[in-house]
Design a protein around this motif. Structure first.
Motif, PDB file in Angstrom:
ATOM      1  N   THR A 118       1.007  -1.294   0.027  1.00  0.00           N
ATOM      2  CA  THR A 118       0.062   0.169   0.059  1.00  0.00           C
ATOM      3  C   THR A 118       0.714   1.376   0.039  1.00  0.00           C
ATOM      4  N   ALA A 119       0.406   2.233  -0.416  1.00  0.00           N
ATOM      5  CA  ALA A 119       1.146   3.888  -0.323  1.00  0.00           C
ATOM      6  C   ALA A 119       1.511   3.913   1.208  1.00  0.00           C
ATOM      7  N   GLU A 120       0.741   3.526   1.853  1.00  0.00           N
ATOM      8  CA  GLU A 120       1.091   3.884   3.545  1.00  0.00           C
ATOM      9  C   GLU A 120       2.584   3.193   3.855  1.00  0.00           C
ATOM     10  N   VAL A 121       2.476   1.735   3.222  1.00  0.00           N
ATOM     11  CA  VAL A 121       3.609   1.190   3.486  1.00  0.00           C
ATOM     12  C   VAL A 121       4.963   1.437   2.997  1.00  0.00           C
ATOM     13  N   LYS A 122       4.730   1.977   1.634  1.00  0.00           N
ATOM     14  CA  LYS A 122       5.887   2.588   0.744  1.00  0.00           C
ATOM     15  C   LYS A 122       6.519   3.794   1.322  1.00  0.00           C
ATOM     16  N   ALA A 123       5.433   4.629   2.083  1.00  0.00           N
ATOM     17  CA  ALA A 123       5.885   5.675   2.797  1.00  0.00           C
ATOM     18  C   ALA A 123       6.847   5.540   3.795  1.00  0.00           C
ATOM     19  N   PRO A 281     -15.130   4.612  -9.284  1.00  0.00           N
ATOM     20  CA  PRO A 281     -14.269   4.920  -8.275  1.00  0.00           C
ATOM     21  C   PRO A 281     -12.860   5.623  -8.428  1.00  0.00           C
ATOM     22  N   GLN A 282     -12.593   6.527  -7.518  1.00  0.00           N
ATOM     23  CA  GLN A 282     -11.209   7.293  -7.855  1.00  0.00           C
ATOM     24  C   GLN A 282     -10.435   6.929  -6.591  1.00  0.00           C
ATOM     25  N   VAL A 283      -8.921   6.651  -7.256  1.00  0.00           N
ATOM     26  CA  VAL A 283      -7.962   6.315  -6.166  1.00  0.00           C
ATOM     27  C   VAL A 283      -7.105   7.758  -5.841  1.00  0.00           C
ATOM     28  N   LYS A 284      -7.156   8.166  -4.782  1.00  0.00           N
ATOM     29  CA  LYS A 284      -6.257   9.459  -4.542  1.00  0.00           C
ATOM     30  C   LYS A 284      -5.395   9.190  -3.291  1.00  0.00           C
ATOM     31  N   VAL A 285      -4.001   9.376  -3.274  1.00  0.00           N
ATOM     32  CA  VAL A 285      -3.341   9.046  -2.286  1.00  0.00           C
ATOM     33  C   VAL A 285      -3.120  10.448  -1.376  1.00  0.00           C
ATOM     34  N   PRO A 286      -3.247  10.493   0.005  1.00  0.00           N
ATOM     35  CA  PRO A 286      -3.240  11.713   0.814  1.00  0.00           C
ATOM     36  C   PRO A 286      -1.908  12.386   0.537  1.00  0.00           C
ATOM     37  N   GLU A 287      -1.681  13.654   0.544  1.00  0.00           N
ATOM     38  CA  GLU A 287      -0.468  14.222  -0.029  1.00  0.00           C
ATOM     39  C   GLU A 287       0.735  13.893   0.983  1.00  0.00           C
ATOM     40  N   GLU A 288       0.513  13.816   2.278  1.00  0.00           N
ATOM     41  CA  GLU A 288       1.350  13.478   3.277  1.00  0.00           C
ATOM     42  C   GLU A 288       2.082  12.238   2.945  1.00  0.00           C
ATOM     43  N   ILE A 289       1.233  11.215   2.606  1.00  0.00           N
ATOM     44  CA  ILE A 289       1.557   9.955   2.238  1.00  0.00           C
ATOM     45  C   ILE A 289       2.363   9.775   1.188  1.00  0.00           C
ATOM     46  N   ARG A 290       1.848  10.642  -0.084  1.00  0.00           N
ATOM     47  CA  ARG A 290       2.211  10.476  -1.329  1.00  0.00           C
ATOM     48  C   ARG A 290       3.515  10.789  -1.337  1.00  0.00           C
ATOM     49  N   LEU A 291       3.854  12.084  -0.850  1.00  0.00           N
ATOM     50  CA  LEU A 291       5.149  12.635  -0.887  1.00  0.00           C
ATOM     51  C   LEU A 291       6.359  11.596  -0.222  1.00  0.00           C
ATOM     52  N   ARG A 292       6.056  11.052   0.943  1.00  0.00           N
ATOM     53  CA  ARG A 292       6.942   9.819   1.454  1.00  0.00           C
ATOM     54  C   ARG A 292       7.047   8.768   0.388  1.00  0.00           C
ATOM     55  N   ALA A 293       6.009   8.226  -0.012  1.00  0.00           N
ATOM     56  CA  ALA A 293       5.820   7.175  -0.637  1.00  0.00           C
ATOM     57  C   ALA A 293       6.568   7.344  -2.181  1.00  0.00           C
ATOM     58  N   LYS A 294       6.395   8.368  -2.887  1.00  0.00           N
ATOM     59  CA  LYS A 294       6.944   8.868  -3.988  1.00  0.00           C
ATOM     60  C   LYS A 294       8.664   8.949  -3.917  1.00  0.00           C
ATOM     61  N   ALA A 295       9.035   9.290  -2.989  1.00  0.00           N
ATOM     62  CA  ALA A 295      10.692   9.203  -2.658  1.00  0.00           C
ATOM     63  C   ALA A 295      11.032   7.678  -2.783  1.00  0.00           C
ATOM     64  N   ALA A 296      10.327   6.728  -2.553  1.00  0.00           N
ATOM     65  CA  ALA A 296      10.754   5.184  -2.464  1.00  0.00           C
ATOM     66  C   ALA A 296      10.477   4.956  -4.068  1.00  0.00           C
ATOM     67  N   VAL A 297       9.286   5.260  -4.705  1.00  0.00           N
ATOM     68  CA  VAL A 297       9.120   4.802  -6.070  1.00  0.00           C
ATOM     69  C   VAL A 297      10.139   5.481  -6.863  1.00  0.00           C
ATOM     70  N   ASP A 298      10.403   6.894  -6.597  1.00  0.00           N
ATOM     71  CA  ASP A 298      11.359   7.648  -7.626  1.00  0.00           C
ATOM     72  C   ASP A 298      12.825   7.009  -7.717  1.00  0.00           C
ATOM     73  N   LYS A 299      13.219   6.369  -6.418  1.00  0.00           N
ATOM     74  CA  LYS A 299      14.362   5.962  -6.212  1.00  0.00           C
ATOM     75  C   LYS A 299      14.482   4.735  -7.325  1.00  0.00           C
ATOM     76  N   MET A 300      13.200   3.878  -7.184  1.00  0.00           N
ATOM     77  CA  MET A 300      13.162   2.643  -8.073  1.00  0.00           C
ATOM     78  C   MET A 300      13.340   3.390  -9.424  1.00  0.00           C
ATOM     79  N   LEU A 301      12.573   4.174  -9.884  1.00  0.00           N
ATOM     80  CA  LEU A 301      12.493   4.514 -11.331  1.00  0.00           C
ATOM     81  C   LEU A 301      13.676   5.041 -11.858  1.00  0.00           C
ATOM     82  N   GLU A 302      14.699   5.734 -10.911  1.00  0.00           N
ATOM     83  CA  GLU A 302      15.987   6.142 -11.323  1.00  0.00           C
ATOM     84  C   GLU A 302      16.970   5.129 -11.972  1.00  0.00           C
ATOM     85  N   VAL A 303      16.601   3.831 -11.314  1.00  0.00           N
ATOM     86  CA  VAL A 303      17.332   2.818 -11.844  1.00  0.00           C
ATOM     87  C   VAL A 303      16.945   2.257 -12.843  1.00  0.00           C
ATOM     88  N   ARG A 304      17.530   2.527 -14.184  1.00  0.00           N
ATOM     89  CA  ARG A 304      16.661   1.922 -15.514  1.00  0.00           C
ATOM     90  C   ARG A 304      17.748   1.105 -16.061  1.00  0.00           C
TER      91      ARG A 304
END
Ligand code: 13P
Ligand code: SF4
Length: 304
Positions: A118-123, A281-304
């Motif tokens: 979940t996004a919360e766990v990614k965060a 139905p829409q899926v929207k991640v709360p901003e505070e969680i999103r920013l922390r989760a994004k850091a983990a996802v971005d690190k993955m996407l940097e590795v190409r």
């Protein structure tokens, strides 16, 4: 019947244009859903595609964590998940709370989270991975201690490939757990020339029997280039639709017809249409969680 099916597809495509939407589908989706998608892929391909699309609306034909990843990467876009019950049971095997507790036990460990979380766990995690890049990513990690969540089988596979010991979370995919070594051995007797291709979410004894171990996207690419005509496929059966469509000259033999992910199959042409009509139905991640989760996802996407 045929006529109403065609009408349903026409309505979806018409509304998709009006809404400036893109339809993204995972390789395990129902064949008729794959057939109307703009892009079909694995978790990595889908998140890259979500990050790059210029559409205003993403109709995500997959499971909840995938739609969340799209929302994490594109907060300005509307992400529709046509059935909110389409969750991933493995993702639910780790919660933010249980991970925080575990981190207390291993305060120095780097947390590598499979995107099936979940996004919360990614965060709460340091870096994400998918089945397509987990080995490479762990190989490159400088960390001394790694806590790998939640898939113990993928973690075990990554450990054997990298030679790195990791602390493994006891999660697993109930669908891939249905793929048994005994079934592969039986099929190999009937098809001695066949290549065995399995997903790294499979049990270690299944992986040991495989010739190639790949993400679903990797499988789709691999079969285009392999010389072998018969391929035994150890993953969720939905992928066979795409494999057969793209490689009509090859024979694909699923290890188990029971390897079905029921949540993936909750997405249908009907609920895709309804979601485009209602924009829900829409899926929207709360901003505070999103920013922390994004850091983990971005690190993955940097590795190409
Ligand atoms: P990939 O398509 O990323 O290989 O993952 C398989 C899966 O189980 C997704 O839930
Ligand atoms: Fe989750 Fe397994 Fe279904 Fe993938 S196949 S969505 S890991 S339950």
């Amino acid at each position: 019947m045929e006529n109403s099916h065609t009408q349903l597809i026409e309505k979806i495509l018409d509304l998709k244009r009006k809404r400036n939407a893109v339809i993204l589908a995972h390789n395990y989706q129902l064949g008729e859903v794959q057939d109307i998608a703009d892009f079909i892929g694995d978790s990595l391909g889908l998140s890259q595609n979500a990050a790059e699309t210029e559409a205003e609306v993403i109709v995500f034909c997959g499971v909840h964590f995938m739609a969340e990843t799209a929302s994490i990467l594109c907060p300005e876009k509307i992400v529709l998940l046509p059935d909110m019950h389409a969750g991933c049971p493995m993702a639910d095997m780790v919660t933010a709370e249980s991970l925080r507790e575990k981190k207390k036990e291993y305060p120095k460990a780097t947390v590598v989270a499979y995107v099936n979380t979940t996004a919360e766990v990614k965060a709460e995690s340091d870096i994400c991975c998918t089945s397509a890049n987990a080995v490479e990513l762990v190989q490159r990690l400088g960390a001394k201690e790694i806590l790998f969540i939640p898939d113990q089988y993928l973690g075990h596979y990554v450990s054997t490939k990298t030679g790195r010991e990791m602390i493994l979370w006891p999660g697993y995919c109930p669908t891939h757990a249905r793929i048994q070594a005994a079934d592969i051995l039986r099929l190999k007797k009937v098809h001695p020339q066949a290549e065995v291709m399995v997903h790294p979410e499979c049990r270690p004894e299944v992986i040991e029997l495989a010739d190639v171990i790949l993400s679903t996207g990797g499988m789709c690419r691999h079969v285009q280039s392999t010389e072998t005509r018969e391929i035994i496929v150890g993953t969720e059966v939905g992928i066979v639709h795409r494999l057969r469509k793209e490689n009509p000259d090859k024979i694909f033999i699923p290890v188990s017809e029971q390897a079905i992910c029921p949540r993936m199959k909750l997405i249908t042409l009907e609920n895709i249409l309804w979601s485009l009509e209602d924009m829900a139905p829409q899926v929207k991640v709360p901003e505070e969680i999103r920013l922390r989760a994004k850091a983990a996802v971005d690190k993955m996407l940097e590795v190409r």
